[in-house]
Design a protein around this motif. Structure first.
Motif, PDB file in Angstrom:
ATOM      1  N   ASN A  80     -29.757 -12.325 -21.001  1.00 56.32           N
ATOM      2  CA  ASN A  80     -30.740 -11.483 -21.710  1.00 56.32           C
ATOM      3  C   ASN A  80     -30.108 -10.488 -22.662  1.00 56.32           C
ATOM      4  OD1 ASN A  80     -31.956 -11.715 -18.569  1.00 56.32           O
ATOM      5  ND2 ASN A  80     -33.395 -12.130 -20.196  1.00 56.32           N
ATOM      6  N   ASN A  81     -30.920 -10.049 -23.614  1.00 59.68           N
ATOM      7  CA  ASN A  81     -30.606  -8.876 -24.426  1.00 59.68           C
ATOM      8  C   ASN A  81     -31.629  -7.802 -24.089  1.00 59.68           C
ATOM      9  OD1 ASN A  81     -28.373  -9.673 -25.958  1.00 59.68           O
ATOM     10  ND2 ASN A  81     -29.653 -10.688 -27.490  1.00 59.68           N
ATOM     11  N   PHE A  82     -31.159  -6.707 -23.538  1.00 60.01           N
ATOM     12  CA  PHE A  82     -32.025  -5.562 -23.227  1.00 60.01           C
ATOM     13  C   PHE A  82     -31.055  -4.391 -23.148  1.00 60.01           C
ATOM     14  CE2 PHE A  82     -36.052  -4.545 -20.442  1.00 60.01           C
ATOM     15  CZ  PHE A  82     -36.348  -3.484 -21.257  1.00 60.01           C
ATOM     16  N   TYR A  83     -30.762  -3.821 -24.345  1.00 57.50           N
ATOM     17  CA  TYR A  83     -29.663  -2.867 -24.470  1.00 57.50           C
ATOM     18  C   TYR A  83     -29.879  -1.584 -23.678  1.00 57.50           C
ATOM     19  CZ  TYR A  83     -27.095  -5.557 -27.989  1.00 57.50           C
ATOM     20  OH  TYR A  83     -26.347  -6.505 -28.638  1.00 57.50           O
ATOM     21  N   GLU A  84     -31.117  -1.335 -23.251  1.00 55.69           N
ATOM     22  CA  GLU A  84     -31.380  -0.171 -22.398  1.00 55.69           C
ATOM     23  C   GLU A  84     -30.669  -0.307 -21.052  1.00 55.69           C
ATOM     24  OE1 GLU A  84     -33.492  -1.622 -24.385  1.00 55.69           O
ATOM     25  OE2 GLU A  84     -35.067  -0.286 -25.093  1.00 55.69           O
ATOM     26  N   THR A 173     -40.751   1.223 -27.111  1.00 52.20           N
ATOM     27  CA  THR A 173     -40.355   1.014 -25.706  1.00 52.20           C
ATOM     28  C   THR A 173     -40.302   2.353 -24.975  1.00 52.20           C
ATOM     29  OG1 THR A 173     -39.103  -0.980 -26.216  1.00 52.20           O
ATOM     30  CG2 THR A 173     -38.395   0.208 -24.267  1.00 52.20           C
ATOM     31  N   TYR A 192     -36.215   2.108 -28.436  1.00 53.52           N
ATOM     32  CA  TYR A 192     -36.268   0.867 -29.228  1.00 53.52           C
ATOM     33  C   TYR A 192     -37.654   0.759 -29.859  1.00 53.52           C
ATOM     34  CZ  TYR A 192     -35.103  -4.187 -29.891  1.00 53.52           C
ATOM     35  OH  TYR A 192     -34.802  -5.433 -30.383  1.00 53.52           O
ATOM     36  N   ASN A 221     -36.759  -9.222 -18.510  1.00 48.96           N
ATOM     37  CA  ASN A 221     -37.414  -9.878 -19.634  1.00 48.96           C
ATOM     38  C   ASN A 221     -38.466  -8.998 -20.295  1.00 48.96           C
ATOM     39  OD1 ASN A 221     -36.520 -12.304 -17.705  1.00 48.96           O
ATOM     40  ND2 ASN A 221     -36.478 -12.978 -19.827  1.00 48.96           N
ATOM     41  N   ARG A 226     -44.429  -7.199 -23.059  1.00 48.65           N
ATOM     42  CA  ARG A 226     -43.515  -7.336 -24.204  1.00 48.65           C
ATOM     43  C   ARG A 226     -44.153  -8.210 -25.275  1.00 48.65           C
ATOM     44  NH1 ARG A 226     -39.056 -11.182 -23.388  1.00 48.65           N
ATOM     45  NH2 ARG A 226     -38.476 -10.750 -25.528  1.00 48.65           N
ATOM     46  N   GLY A 237     -39.092  -9.221 -30.533  1.00 49.67           N
ATOM     47  CA  GLY A 237     -39.870  -9.265 -29.294  1.00 49.67           C
ATOM     48  C   GLY A 237     -39.580  -8.073 -28.404  1.00 49.67           C
ATOM     49  N   LYS A 239     -39.501  -5.147 -25.759  1.00 46.75           N
ATOM     50  CA  LYS A 239     -39.793  -5.188 -24.319  1.00 46.75           C
ATOM     51  C   LYS A 239     -40.325  -3.842 -23.801  1.00 46.75           C
ATOM     52  CE  LYS A 239     -36.170  -8.563 -23.406  1.00 46.75           C
ATOM     53  NZ  LYS A 239     -34.922  -8.844 -22.673  1.00 46.75           N
TER      54      LYS A 239
HETATM   55  N1  MTE Z   1     -36.483  -4.854 -26.443  1.00 43.40           N
HETATM   56  C1  MTE Z   1     -35.898  -3.707 -26.054  1.00 43.40           C
HETATM   57  N2  MTE Z   1     -36.659  -2.666 -25.687  1.00 43.40           N
HETATM   58  N3  MTE Z   1     -34.535  -3.568 -26.023  1.00 43.40           N
HETATM   59  C2  MTE Z   1     -33.705  -4.588 -26.420  1.00 43.40           C
HETATM   60  O1  MTE Z   1     -32.469  -4.417 -26.401  1.00 43.40           O
HETATM   61  N4  MTE Z   1     -33.546  -6.878 -27.270  1.00 43.40           N
HETATM   62  C3  MTE Z   1     -34.191  -7.831 -28.177  1.00 43.40           C
HETATM   63  C4  MTE Z   1     -35.570  -8.231 -27.684  1.00 43.40           C
HETATM   64  N5  MTE Z   1     -36.322  -7.080 -27.206  1.00 43.40           N
HETATM   65  C5  MTE Z   1     -34.291  -5.824 -26.844  1.00 43.40           C
HETATM   66  C6  MTE Z   1     -35.708  -5.918 -26.821  1.00 43.40           C
HETATM   67  C7  MTE Z   1     -33.371  -9.006 -28.428  1.00 43.40           C
HETATM   68  S1  MTE Z   1     -31.966  -8.771 -29.392  1.00 43.40           S
HETATM   69  C8  MTE Z   1     -33.733 -10.251 -27.976  1.00 43.40           C
HETATM   70  S2  MTE Z   1     -32.893 -11.636 -28.454  1.00 43.40           S
HETATM   71  C9  MTE Z   1     -34.842 -10.427 -27.018  1.00 43.40           C
HETATM   72  O2  MTE Z   1     -35.426  -9.189 -26.633  1.00 43.40           O
HETATM   73  C10 MTE Z   1     -34.346 -11.112 -25.778  1.00 43.40           C
HETATM   74  O3  MTE Z   1     -35.373 -11.386 -24.887  1.00 43.40           O
HETATM   75  P1  MTE Z   1     -35.026 -12.108 -23.508  1.00 43.40           P
HETATM   76  O4  MTE Z   1     -33.913 -11.366 -22.864  1.00 43.40           O
HETATM   77  O5  MTE Z   1     -36.307 -12.055 -22.701  1.00 43.40           O
HETATM   78  O6  MTE Z   1     -34.645 -13.528 -23.851  1.00 43.40           O
END
Ligand code: MTE
Length: 320
Positions: A80-84, A173, A192, A221, A226, A237, A239
């Motif tokens: 996943n990407n969720f930098y938080e 977010t 975000y 996710n 999201r 997208g 989250k």
């Molecule tokens: N939403 C938040 N709040 N923080 C994030 O870092 N990363 C984004 C996006 N939404 C992100 C976010 C990125 S770079 C991607 S590719 C997708 O979430 C990844 O979603 P997934 O982990 O459910 O596949």
């Protein structure tokens, strides 16, 4: 300009190598969680997040689908990407257990007849939940096929009653360093945020997701709510949404602030417009194995027939 934290696709640890490392950790039996996870058949990361898997009671299947093979649940929820929660792919599944998703309120503000607050469980009542199988393409060069459960964003927009001045929507977010320890780092401008043009937001393919694989969205996710816009790069997208703001002016997203020459407002998947640091012509489908051939990336991620008209006459190199 801030340091741009997304790394080139070529430098990203391939899923299978990283998976191999995790297998090693499991076999080495490091820690009680890893041991318990092995016994229960769960992965180390999924067990560490400690969010019990819960089925969604009722949702309908829809014509929106894909004949492609679904990406395994394990991959969707541990890569996943969720930098938080950190910048490594395994960080969100390991650390997102600190996010508490009840109670959860979404505030609707800006260019609306009346600002509104809505509790997450009432959002579920706005529209019937549907399963939507979408191809997802990350700007980093990998893709997945995900069976989301959600409802059209258009239903929430109609309920929100935007004024005639509303041309864009901004999504924000949760801002909470206790629940989201990654917000203590300066890697992005928190909270975000992301944005869509109103017609993009109203498009029937655009959904707010609350689940995947028929189960409540795991924290990593983007629980409890999201955005999913399948013809745009995954970072659109956003989250764990707490605020939806209707605006007259185009919102400036966290990624646009982090790297204005690399991440534009539109961010439509486009194999003909490369990222300044790498090509976007091909992609690696997660779960297909290290030696699988890269796939050709499709215009608007394969959804051109449905969404192309919204961008007719626009210079997509300029409006990237
Ligand atoms: N939403 C938040 N709040 N923080 C994030 O870092 N990363 C984004 C996006 N939404 C992100 C976010 C990125 S770079 C991607 S590719 C997708 O979430 C990844 O979603 P997934 O982990 O459910 O596949």
């Amino acid at each position: 300009m801030k340091h741009v934290p997304i790394i080139p696709a070529s430098e990203i640890t391939p899923r299978e190598i990283y998976q191999g490392r995790r297998e090693f950790i499991k076999v080495a039996g490091l820690g009680a969680i890893a041991g318990a996870a092995m016994l229960s058949g769960m992965s180390f990361d999924a067990a560490a997040a400690q969010s019990p898997r819960r089925k969604i009671g009722k949702f309908v299947k829809t014509p929106y689908g894909s004949d492609e093979k679904l990406t395994p649940y394990e991959d969707i929820t541990t890569y996943n990407n969720f930098y938080e929660f950190g910048t490594n792919k395994s960080d969100p599944s390991q650390y997102a257990g600190s996010l508490v998703t009840r109670p959860w309120t979404v505030n609707i503000e800006g260019e609306v007849k009346r600002p509104k607050s809505i509790a997450i469980d009432d959002i579920f009542k706005l529209a019937p939940l549907e399963e939507r199988i979408y191809r997802m393409r990350c700007v980093e060069g990998w893709s997945m096929v995900i069976p989301w459960v959600g409802f059209p964003l258009a239903d929430l927009i109609k309920w929100a009653e935007p004024t005639g001045n509303a041309k864009y929507i901004e999504f924000i977010t949760l801002d909470n360093q206790q629940m989201m320890p990654g917000q203590r780092s300066g890697v992005l401008d928190w909270p975000y945020n992301e944005g869509l043009r109103l017609d993009e937001a109203m498009h029937p393919l655009t959904i707010l997701a609350v689940g995947l694989y028929g189960e409540v969205l795991p924290n990593q996710n983007g629980a409890p709510l999201r955005l999913v816009v399948p013809w745009k790069y995954g970072f659109k997208g956003i989250k764990s949404i707490v605020k939806i703001r209707f605006t007259e002016k185009m919102p400036v997203s966290s990624w646009m602030k982090a790297g204005p020459s690399e991440y534009g407002f539109y961010s439509n998947v486009n194999p003909n417009v490369d990222h300044p640091r790498w090509s976007q012509a091909t992609e690696r489908r997660i779960g297909e194995g290290l030696f699988a051939r890269r796939r050709k990336t499709l215009m608007f991620n394969g959804y051109a027939e449905q969404v192309g008209q919204m961008y007719a006459g626009m210079d997509l190199k300029k409006y990237f």
